[in-house]
Design an enzyme around this catalytic site. Structure first.
Site, PDB file in Angstrom:
ATOM      1  N   GLY A  35       0.768  -1.247   0.000  1.00  0.00           N
ATOM      2  CA  GLY A  35       0.000   0.000   0.000  1.00  0.00           C
ATOM      3  C   GLY A  35       0.794   1.289   0.000  1.00  0.00           C
ATOM      4  N   GLU A  90       3.833   4.133   6.315  1.00  0.00           N
ATOM      5  CA  GLU A  90       2.604   3.350   6.111  1.00  0.00           C
ATOM      6  C   GLU A  90       1.596   4.163   5.293  1.00  0.00           C
ATOM      7  OE1 GLU A  90       1.100   0.726   5.682  1.00  0.00           O
ATOM      8  OE2 GLU A  90       0.603  -0.191   7.607  1.00  0.00           O
ATOM      9  N   ASP A  91       0.746   3.465   4.558  1.00  0.00           N
ATOM     10  CA  ASP A  91      -0.290   4.170   3.784  1.00  0.00           C
ATOM     11  C   ASP A  91      -1.429   4.624   4.676  1.00  0.00           C
ATOM     12  OD1 ASP A  91      -1.132   1.564   4.270  1.00  0.00           O
ATOM     13  OD2 ASP A  91      -1.743   1.137   2.215  1.00  0.00           O
ATOM     14  N   ASP A  94      -5.480   1.840  10.364  1.00  0.00           N
ATOM     15  CA  ASP A  94      -6.912   1.579  10.558  1.00  0.00           C
ATOM     16  C   ASP A  94      -7.104   1.086  11.986  1.00  0.00           C
ATOM     17  OD1 ASP A  94      -9.383  -0.196  10.414  1.00  0.00           O
ATOM     18  OD2 ASP A  94      -9.451   0.633   8.403  1.00  0.00           O
ATOM     19  N   LYS A 122      -7.108   6.713  10.368  1.00  0.00           N
ATOM     20  CA  LYS A 122      -8.530   6.597  10.735  1.00  0.00           C
ATOM     21  C   LYS A 122      -8.607   6.542  12.256  1.00  0.00           C
ATOM     22  CE  LYS A 122      -9.481   3.630   6.748  1.00  0.00           C
ATOM     23  NZ  LYS A 122     -10.112   2.363   6.322  1.00  0.00           N
ATOM     24  N   PHE A 143     -13.643   3.093   3.937  1.00  0.00           N
ATOM     25  CA  PHE A 143     -12.647   2.414   3.114  1.00  0.00           C
ATOM     26  C   PHE A 143     -12.260   3.298   1.941  1.00  0.00           C
ATOM     27  CE2 PHE A 143     -10.588  -0.861   0.626  1.00  0.00           C
ATOM     28  CZ  PHE A 143      -9.969  -1.591   1.622  1.00  0.00           C
ATOM     29  N   VAL A 144     -10.955   3.467   1.758  1.00  0.00           N
ATOM     30  CA  VAL A 144     -10.475   4.333   0.682  1.00  0.00           C
ATOM     31  C   VAL A 144      -9.559   3.571  -0.276  1.00  0.00           C
ATOM     32  CG1 VAL A 144     -10.694   6.547   1.891  1.00  0.00           C
ATOM     33  CG2 VAL A 144      -8.639   5.163   2.227  1.00  0.00           C
ATOM     34  N   ASP A 150      -5.537  -0.285  -2.108  1.00  0.00           N
ATOM     35  CA  ASP A 150      -6.290  -1.199  -2.961  1.00  0.00           C
ATOM     36  C   ASP A 150      -7.634  -1.595  -2.386  1.00  0.00           C
ATOM     37  OD1 ASP A 150      -5.125  -2.836  -0.820  1.00  0.00           O
ATOM     38  OD2 ASP A 150      -5.930  -4.519  -1.953  1.00  0.00           O
ATOM     39  N   ARG A 156      -5.009   0.409  -7.097  1.00  0.00           N
ATOM     40  CA  ARG A 156      -3.838   1.071  -6.509  1.00  0.00           C
ATOM     41  C   ARG A 156      -3.306   2.162  -7.433  1.00  0.00           C
ATOM     42  NH1 ARG A 156      -2.108  -2.014  -2.155  1.00  0.00           N
ATOM     43  NH2 ARG A 156      -2.309  -4.254  -2.321  1.00  0.00           N
TER      44      ARG A 156
HETATM   45  P1  IMP Z   1      -4.767  -2.084  10.409  1.00  0.00           P
HETATM   46  O1  IMP Z   1      -3.867  -3.197  10.817  1.00  0.00           O
HETATM   47  O2  IMP Z   1      -6.227  -2.407  10.671  1.00  0.00           O
HETATM   48  O3  IMP Z   1      -4.373  -0.742  11.000  1.00  0.00           O
HETATM   49  O4  IMP Z   1      -4.710  -1.976   8.850  1.00  0.00           O
HETATM   50  C1  IMP Z   1      -3.643  -1.449   8.195  1.00  0.00           C
HETATM   51  C2  IMP Z   1      -3.518  -1.992   6.781  1.00  0.00           C
HETATM   52  O5  IMP Z   1      -4.769  -2.365   6.209  1.00  0.00           O
HETATM   53  C3  IMP Z   1      -2.980  -0.896   5.919  1.00  0.00           C
HETATM   54  O6  IMP Z   1      -1.593  -1.026   5.813  1.00  0.00           O
HETATM   55  C4  IMP Z   1      -3.672  -1.108   4.597  1.00  0.00           C
HETATM   56  O7  IMP Z   1      -2.870  -1.917   3.771  1.00  0.00           O
HETATM   57  C5  IMP Z   1      -4.942  -1.835   4.918  1.00  0.00           C
HETATM   58  N1  IMP Z   1      -6.071  -0.889   4.926  1.00  0.00           N
HETATM   59  C6  IMP Z   1      -6.698  -0.366   5.999  1.00  0.00           C
HETATM   60  N2  IMP Z   1      -7.670   0.482   5.665  1.00  0.00           N
HETATM   61  C7  IMP Z   1      -7.648   0.524   4.306  1.00  0.00           C
HETATM   62  C8  IMP Z   1      -8.421   1.258   3.334  1.00  0.00           C
HETATM   63  O8  IMP Z   1      -9.328   2.056   3.630  1.00  0.00           O
HETATM   64  N3  IMP Z   1      -8.111   1.023   2.033  1.00  0.00           N
HETATM   65  C9  IMP Z   1      -7.136   0.162   1.643  1.00  0.00           C
HETATM   66  N4  IMP Z   1      -6.378  -0.523   2.513  1.00  0.00           N
HETATM   67  C10 IMP Z   1      -6.635  -0.354   3.842  1.00  0.00           C
HETATM   68 MG    MG Z   2      -0.591  -1.310   4.167  1.00  0.00          MG
END
Ligand code: IMP
Ligand code: MG
Length: 166
Positions: A35, A90-91, A94, A122, A143-144, A150, A156
């Site tokens: 990402g 990081e992108d 979440d 977020k 979700f973006v 992606d 992407r």
């Molecule tokens: P987390 O572990 O829940 O914080 O998720 C982080 C990872 O989930 C990020 O590195 C993204 O690759 C993916 N992710 C989380 N939210 C999104 C979104 O809205 N769009 C696309 N990928 C996401």
């Molecule tokens: Mg990621």
């Protein structure tokens, strides 16, 4: 929607701050694949201090839109972490589960310092509170896609960041 010009402008601000904070050091920027690849490429070209780069690949989502909470490592680090200044790129943060995993992984290797830069945050979705040092944009719990992010591995390549409907 967050347009590419707004993204680039914000990245220049983030980079200016990082260049200032890390003056006189040689940090290692670690991009989280897949990402962050576009964000990483744009950010690193605004970095004017000496630095190194590496990448780490994790998997937690499968092809779904919601987190499974089960983080796996798909590509390990190749750089030396011990006694280095580490900056994770990081992108989007979440739930924070991926970042928690990354933080523990890096901590085991005794870095000199550890900071996180994320393009998107977020805040209301975070389950594990983690201090994020540099945030591009705070976004709602939606979700973006695009600009590296992606949905089921697609989209992407979109130039701007869009909210996925539905
Ligand atoms: P987390 O572990 O829940 O914080 O998720 C982080 C990872 O989930 C990020 O590195 C993204 O690759 C993916 N992710 C989380 N939210 C999104 C979104 O809205 N769009 C696309 N990928 C996401
Ligand atoms: Mg990621």
């Amino acid at each position: 929607m967050i347009g590419d010009r707004r993204i680039k402008a914000r990245i220049r601000e983030l980079a200016r701050q990082i260049n200032k904070d890390y003056k006189g050091t040689v940090p290692v920027f670690i991009g989280i694949l897949n990402g962050s690849f576009i964000f990483f490429a744009d950010l690193i070209r605004e970095i004017t201090i000496e630095c190194e780069v590496d990448f780490l690949k994790l998997s937690s989502y499968g092809d779904a839109k919601i987190t499974s909470g089960n983080v796996r490592m798909l590509k390990e680090l190749n750089c030396e972490v011990e006694n280095r200044d580490i900056i994770i790129v990081e992108d989007v943060v979440d739930s924070g589960l991926s970042m928690e995993y990354i933080k523990k992984l890096i901590a085991q290797k005794n870095p000199k310092s550890f900071r996180i830069v994320t393009l998107l945050y977020k805040r209301e979705a975070v389950k594990i509170p983690i201090a994020i040092d540099y945030v591009g944009f705070d976004i709602p719990k939606e979700f973006v896609i695009g600009y590296g992010l992606d949905y089921a591995q697609r989209m992407r390549n979109l130039k701007h960041i869009y909210r996925l409907k539905g």
